[in-house]
Design a protein around this motif. Structure first.
Motif, PDB file in Angstrom:
ATOM      1  N   MET A   1       0.961  -1.240  -0.159  1.00 21.61           N
ATOM      2  CA  MET A   1      -0.008  -0.132  -0.020  1.00 21.61           C
ATOM      3  C   MET A   1       0.949   1.221   0.007  1.00 21.61           C
ATOM      4  N   SER A   2       0.442   2.180  -0.822  1.00 18.42           N
ATOM      5  CA  SER A   2       1.086   3.381  -0.943  1.00 18.42           C
ATOM      6  C   SER A   2       1.158   4.362   0.203  1.00 18.42           C
ATOM      7  N   ILE A   3       2.042   5.376   0.626  1.00 15.64           N
ATOM      8  CA  ILE A   3       2.047   6.333   1.517  1.00 15.64           C
ATOM      9  C   ILE A   3       0.826   7.094   1.504  1.00 15.64           C
ATOM     10  N   ARG A   4       0.309   7.569  -0.106  1.00 12.98           N
ATOM     11  CA  ARG A   4      -0.785   8.142  -0.183  1.00 12.98           C
ATOM     12  C   ARG A   4      -1.983   7.674   0.149  1.00 12.98           C
ATOM     13  N   MET A   5      -2.029   6.319  -0.123  1.00 10.93           N
ATOM     14  CA  MET A   5      -3.329   5.672   0.313  1.00 10.93           C
ATOM     15  C   MET A   5      -3.414   5.380   2.035  1.00 10.93           C
ATOM     16  N   ILE A   6      -2.263   5.355   2.510  1.00 12.01           N
ATOM     17  CA  ILE A   6      -2.371   5.322   3.825  1.00 12.01           C
ATOM     18  C   ILE A   6      -2.797   6.471   4.509  1.00 12.01           C
ATOM     19  N   ALA A   7      -2.217   7.372   3.993  1.00  9.23           N
ATOM     20  CA  ALA A   7      -2.699   9.034   4.560  1.00  9.23           C
ATOM     21  C   ALA A   7      -3.937   9.296   4.042  1.00  9.23           C
ATOM     22  N   LEU A   8      -4.690   8.759   2.981  1.00  6.33           N
ATOM     23  CA  LEU A   8      -5.979   8.994   2.808  1.00  6.33           C
ATOM     24  C   LEU A   8      -6.804   8.307   3.730  1.00  6.33           C
ATOM     25  N   ASP A   9      -6.545   7.096   4.238  1.00  2.37           N
ATOM     26  CA  ASP A   9      -7.299   6.548   5.145  1.00  2.37           C
ATOM     27  C   ASP A   9      -7.109   6.865   6.488  1.00  2.37           C
ATOM     28  N   LEU A  10      -6.050   7.515   6.693  1.00  3.99           N
ATOM     29  CA  LEU A  10      -5.893   8.232   7.921  1.00  3.99           C
ATOM     30  C   LEU A  10      -6.661   9.464   8.143  1.00  3.99           C
ATOM     31  N   TYR A  11      -6.922  10.242   6.962  1.00  2.00           N
ATOM     32  CA  TYR A  11      -7.576  11.312   7.017  1.00  2.00           C
ATOM     33  C   TYR A  11      -9.187  11.208   7.182  1.00  2.00           C
ATOM     34  N   LYS A  12      -9.510   9.907   6.337  1.00  2.00           N
ATOM     35  CA  LYS A  12     -10.951   9.484   6.558  1.00  2.00           C
ATOM     36  C   LYS A  12     -11.159   9.186   8.108  1.00  2.00           C
ATOM     37  N   ALA A  13      -9.914   8.472   8.589  1.00  3.53           N
ATOM     38  CA  ALA A  13     -10.456   7.854  10.110  1.00  3.53           C
ATOM     39  C   ALA A  13     -10.520   9.167  11.077  1.00  3.53           C
ATOM     40  N   GLN A  14      -9.592  10.243  10.871  1.00  2.94           N
ATOM     41  CA  GLN A  14      -9.741  11.476  11.431  1.00  2.94           C
ATOM     42  C   GLN A  14     -11.205  12.174  11.430  1.00  2.94           C
ATOM     43  N   GLN A  15     -11.738  12.355  10.215  1.00  4.73           N
ATOM     44  CA  GLN A  15     -12.916  12.770   9.859  1.00  4.73           C
ATOM     45  C   GLN A  15     -14.116  12.007  10.618  1.00  4.73           C
ATOM     46  N   LYS A  16     -13.855  10.746  10.660  1.00  2.00           N
ATOM     47  CA  LYS A  16     -14.710   9.971  11.329  1.00  2.00           C
ATOM     48  C   LYS A  16     -14.779  10.429  12.739  1.00  2.00           C
ATOM     49  N   VAL A  17     -13.795  10.650  13.459  1.00  4.18           N
ATOM     50  CA  VAL A  17     -13.519  11.004  14.907  1.00  4.18           C
ATOM     51  C   VAL A  17     -14.192  12.170  14.997  1.00  4.18           C
ATOM     52  N   SER A  18     -13.796  13.213  14.176  1.00  5.16           N
ATOM     53  CA  SER A  18     -14.619  14.631  14.282  1.00  5.16           C
ATOM     54  C   SER A  18     -15.994  14.356  14.386  1.00  5.16           C
ATOM     55  N   LYS A  19     -16.860  13.807  13.399  1.00  7.18           N
ATOM     56  CA  LYS A  19     -17.853  13.417  13.307  1.00  7.18           C
ATOM     57  C   LYS A  19     -18.649  12.912  14.540  1.00  7.18           C
ATOM     58  N   LEU A  20     -17.797  11.847  14.946  1.00  6.01           N
ATOM     59  CA  LEU A  20     -18.441  11.215  16.116  1.00  6.01           C
ATOM     60  C   LEU A  20     -18.493  12.169  17.508  1.00  6.01           C
ATOM     61  N   GLU A  21     -17.408  12.883  17.409  1.00  3.54           N
ATOM     62  CA  GLU A  21     -17.331  13.917  18.683  1.00  3.54           C
ATOM     63  C   GLU A  21     -18.230  15.046  18.460  1.00  3.54           C
ATOM     64  N   ALA A  22     -18.752  15.454  17.363  1.00  8.89           N
ATOM     65  CA  ALA A  22     -19.879  16.345  17.056  1.00  8.89           C
ATOM     66  C   ALA A  22     -20.999  15.878  17.537  1.00  8.89           C
ATOM     67  N   GLU A  23     -21.234  14.407  17.372  1.00 13.29           N
ATOM     68  CA  GLU A  23     -22.615  13.774  17.514  1.00 13.29           C
ATOM     69  C   GLU A  23     -22.587  13.572  19.176  1.00 13.29           C
ATOM     70  N   LEU A  24     -21.676  13.251  19.951  1.00 14.23           N
ATOM     71  CA  LEU A  24     -21.538  13.185  21.147  1.00 14.23           C
ATOM     72  C   LEU A  24     -22.006  14.508  21.834  1.00 14.23           C
ATOM     73  N   ASP A  25     -21.491  15.533  21.385  1.00 16.38           N
ATOM     74  CA  ASP A  25     -21.750  16.951  21.951  1.00 16.38           C
ATOM     75  C   ASP A  25     -23.340  17.136  21.912  1.00 16.38           C
ATOM     76  N   LYS A  26     -23.925  16.510  20.728  1.00 20.66           N
ATOM     77  CA  LYS A  26     -25.435  16.751  20.530  1.00 20.66           C
ATOM     78  C   LYS A  26     -26.264  15.754  21.015  1.00 20.66           C
ATOM     79  N   ALA A  27     -25.723  14.492  21.500  1.00 20.10           N
ATOM     80  CA  ALA A  27     -26.453  13.304  21.689  1.00 20.10           C
ATOM     81  C   ALA A  27     -27.209  13.400  23.197  1.00 20.10           C
ATOM     82  N   SER A  28     -28.251  12.947  23.361  1.00 17.38           N
ATOM     83  CA  SER A  28     -28.862  12.558  24.578  1.00 17.38           C
ATOM     84  C   SER A  28     -28.388  11.504  25.509  1.00 17.38           C
TER      85      SER A  28
END
Length: 72
Positions: A1-28
């Protein structure tokens, strides 16, 4: 796997964390435990991807010099 693909997967994982943190702030309170579990898994995925990316960047200690095996 190339470094570019790994970096892209890392970026997607970071976006997922950000999204879940935002959901956690609004969650009951009833939804918080489920989101916390997903967030923990997502953070673990980011940590693994970061380690993989850092490992890919480190050059191998073998093969740093040109081979002199065939030279006379």
């Amino acid at each position: 796997m190339s470094i570019r693909m790994i970096a892209l997967d890392l970026y997607k994982a970071q976006q997922k964390v950000s999204k879940l943190e935002a959901e956690l702030d609004k969650a009951s309170s009833s939804e918080m435990e489920a989101i916390n579990n997903k967030l923990r898994d997502a953070r673990q995925e980011v940590k693994i991807m970061r380690k993989i990316l850092d490992g890919e960047k480190i050059p191998s200690p073998y093969r740093t010099r040109p081979s002199t095996f065939n030279k006379r």
